[in-house]
Enzyme design. Structure first.
Site, PDB file in Angstrom:
ATOM      1  N   ASP A   1       0.884  -1.166   0.000  1.00  0.00           N
ATOM      2  CA  ASP A   1       0.000   0.000   0.000  1.00  0.00           C
ATOM      3  C   ASP A   1       0.928   1.224   0.000  1.00  0.00           C
ATOM      4  O   ASP A   1       2.120   1.110   0.294  1.00  0.00           O
ATOM      5  CB  ASP A   1      -0.860  -0.053   1.271  1.00  0.00           C
ATOM      6  CG  ASP A   1      -1.515   1.266   1.603  1.00  0.00           C
ATOM      7  OD1 ASP A   1      -2.268   1.768   0.751  1.00  0.00           O
ATOM      8  OD2 ASP A   1      -1.253   1.793   2.696  1.00  0.00           O
TER       9      ASP A   1
ATOM     10  N   ASP B   1      -0.144   5.162   0.903  1.00  0.00           N
ATOM     11  CA  ASP B   1      -0.366   6.199   1.921  1.00  0.00           C
ATOM     12  C   ASP B   1      -0.498   5.588   3.312  1.00  0.00           C
ATOM     13  O   ASP B   1      -1.397   4.797   3.552  1.00  0.00           O
ATOM     14  CB  ASP B   1      -1.613   7.011   1.563  1.00  0.00           C
ATOM     15  CG  ASP B   1      -1.408   7.777   0.264  1.00  0.00           C
ATOM     16  OD1 ASP B   1      -2.224   7.599  -0.661  1.00  0.00           O
ATOM     17  OD2 ASP B   1      -0.409   8.506   0.162  1.00  0.00           O
TER      18      ASP B   1
HETATM   19  C1  XBP Z   1      -5.087   6.348   0.734  1.00  0.00           C
HETATM   20  C2  XBP Z   1      -6.289   6.996   0.168  1.00  0.00           C
HETATM   21  C3  XBP Z   1      -6.115   8.044  -0.909  1.00  0.00           C
HETATM   22  C4  XBP Z   1      -5.387   9.274  -0.337  1.00  0.00           C
HETATM   23  C5  XBP Z   1      -5.650  10.509  -1.161  1.00  0.00           C
HETATM   24  O1  XBP Z   1      -4.619   5.473  -0.270  1.00  0.00           O
HETATM   25  O2  XBP Z   1      -7.387   6.640   0.548  1.00  0.00           O
HETATM   26  O3  XBP Z   1      -7.406   8.414  -1.335  1.00  0.00           O
HETATM   27  O4  XBP Z   1      -5.912   9.538   0.961  1.00  0.00           O
HETATM   28  O5  XBP Z   1      -5.259  10.264  -2.496  1.00  0.00           O
HETATM   29  P1  XBP Z   1      -3.807   4.097   0.130  1.00  0.00           P
HETATM   30  P2  XBP Z   1      -6.250  10.682  -3.693  1.00  0.00           P
HETATM   31  O6  XBP Z   1      -3.749   4.016   1.642  1.00  0.00           O
HETATM   32  O7  XBP Z   1      -4.628   2.987  -0.494  1.00  0.00           O
HETATM   33  O8  XBP Z   1      -2.453   4.279  -0.492  1.00  0.00           O
HETATM   34  O9  XBP Z   1      -6.758  12.063  -3.393  1.00  0.00           O
HETATM   35  O10 XBP Z   1      -5.403  10.608  -4.924  1.00  0.00           O
HETATM   36  O11 XBP Z   1      -7.348   9.639  -3.642  1.00  0.00           O
HETATM   37 MG    MG Z   2      -2.890   3.255   3.300  1.00  0.00          MG
END
Ligand code: XBP
Ligand code: MG
Length: 273
Positions: A29, A31
């Site tokens: 993953d 973020d």
């Molecule tokens: C985390 C999310 C993303 C980010 C914002 O992604 O939910 O939506 O918060 O990015 P992950 P965007 O943990 O799956 O990496 O605004 O591009 O959606």
């Molecule tokens: Mg994440």
């Protein structure tokens, strides 16, 4: 790479046909897992976009923590409007407004990270390099927008780092975002591997549900925003993978090491499930 061995937990010799196997691929993953991008990256970019459109919306650290229950920036903004019963929620042009706001937010996020790279979490670069050195394939399964993956990796690991990953599954490439398993199914299909040959790394309950929904054994590295999430079903829960001078704080005592290295993963991944 398989070796017959004693059960790593009881010391009892494993049955002849039971061997330890290292996953063929690690699926990360982004973020909250590769880097703490939410509070000082995405949240700031959203607030800049709202101001850029002359909107008086502002997401504090606390509000953003609540809104993270909804994955996907566009979906998160729509949830915000409806949950706060804001007047724009009934605008006939709402879809357009959200799309334009998200495009500006993504430009803001890319610019933010180009100016001030957000560092990878402790031990992530070490683990990526160890895996590459051992021939373990790498992939990404994320809800965020592809440009955001590029800017994070290139500024943290250099311009060739995107090539470290055989598959980058990101954002709207699938119809349903986490906690739906779609993005993991997509990455497994592109890798040409079964879930049991891979290991997922996640930071949130939504991410864990998505990975487990695709049948993937999953290690969780929780963070500032996900500390209170339910991680039932995770193989292991850590605060981060750990590195010299900054060991992992392990929330399960199985690891018996001060950092998550390939030997520890082989032990954990081979544990009878
Ligand atoms: C985390 C999310 C993303 C980010 C914002 O992604 O939910 O939506 O918060 O990015 P992950 P965007 O943990 O799956 O990496 O605004 O591009 O959606
Ligand atoms: Mg994440």
């Amino acid at each position: 790479m398989t070796v017959s061995d004693r059960n790593p937990y009881t010391g009892v010799p494993l049955a002849p046909d039971r061997t330890r196997t290292m996953p063929e691929a690690f699926i990360f993953d982004v973020d909250g897992t590769l880097a703490d991008t939410e509070r000082d990256g995405h949240r700031v970019a959203f607030n800049q976009a709202f101001a850029g459109f002359g909107l008086d919306w502002y997401w504090s650290e606390e509000t953003y923590g609540e809104l993270l229950a909804v994955t996907g920036g566009k979906e998160r903004m729509r949830h915000y409007l409806h949950s706060r019963k804001l007047p724009q929620r009934h605008d006939p042009g709402l879809d357009r407004l959200i799309a334009d706001l998200h495009a500006l937010k993504t430009r803001n996020y890319v610019e933010l990270l180009e100016q001030n790279a957000i560092p990878l979490r402790p031990g992530i670069e070490r683990l990526l390099r160890e895996a590459r050195g051992s021939g373990i394939r790498l992939a990404i399964a994320t809800t965020t927008t592809p440009q955001n993956v590029t800017v994070l990796l290139e500024n943290a690991l250099g311009t060739d780092s995107l090539g470290w990953f055989d598959v980058i599954g990101a954002g709207d490439v699938v119809p349903r975002k986490k906690p739906a398993p779609d993005i993991y199914h997509y990455v497994l299909r592109e890798l040409g591997l079964g879930a049991d040959a891979c290991l997922a790394f996640e930071d949130s309950a939504n991410g864990l549900i998505a990975a487990r929904g695709a049948g993937l054994p999953t290690i969780v590295t929780r963070n500032f925003y996900t500390a209170a999430d339910d991680f039932s079903g995770a193989l292991l829960v850590l605060d981060h993978p750990g590195e010299r001078g900054n060991p992992s704080r392990i929330l399960q005592k199985d690891l018996r090491r001060d950092c998550l290295d390939l030997d520890a993963i082989e032990r954990i991944a081979s544990r009878p499930r």
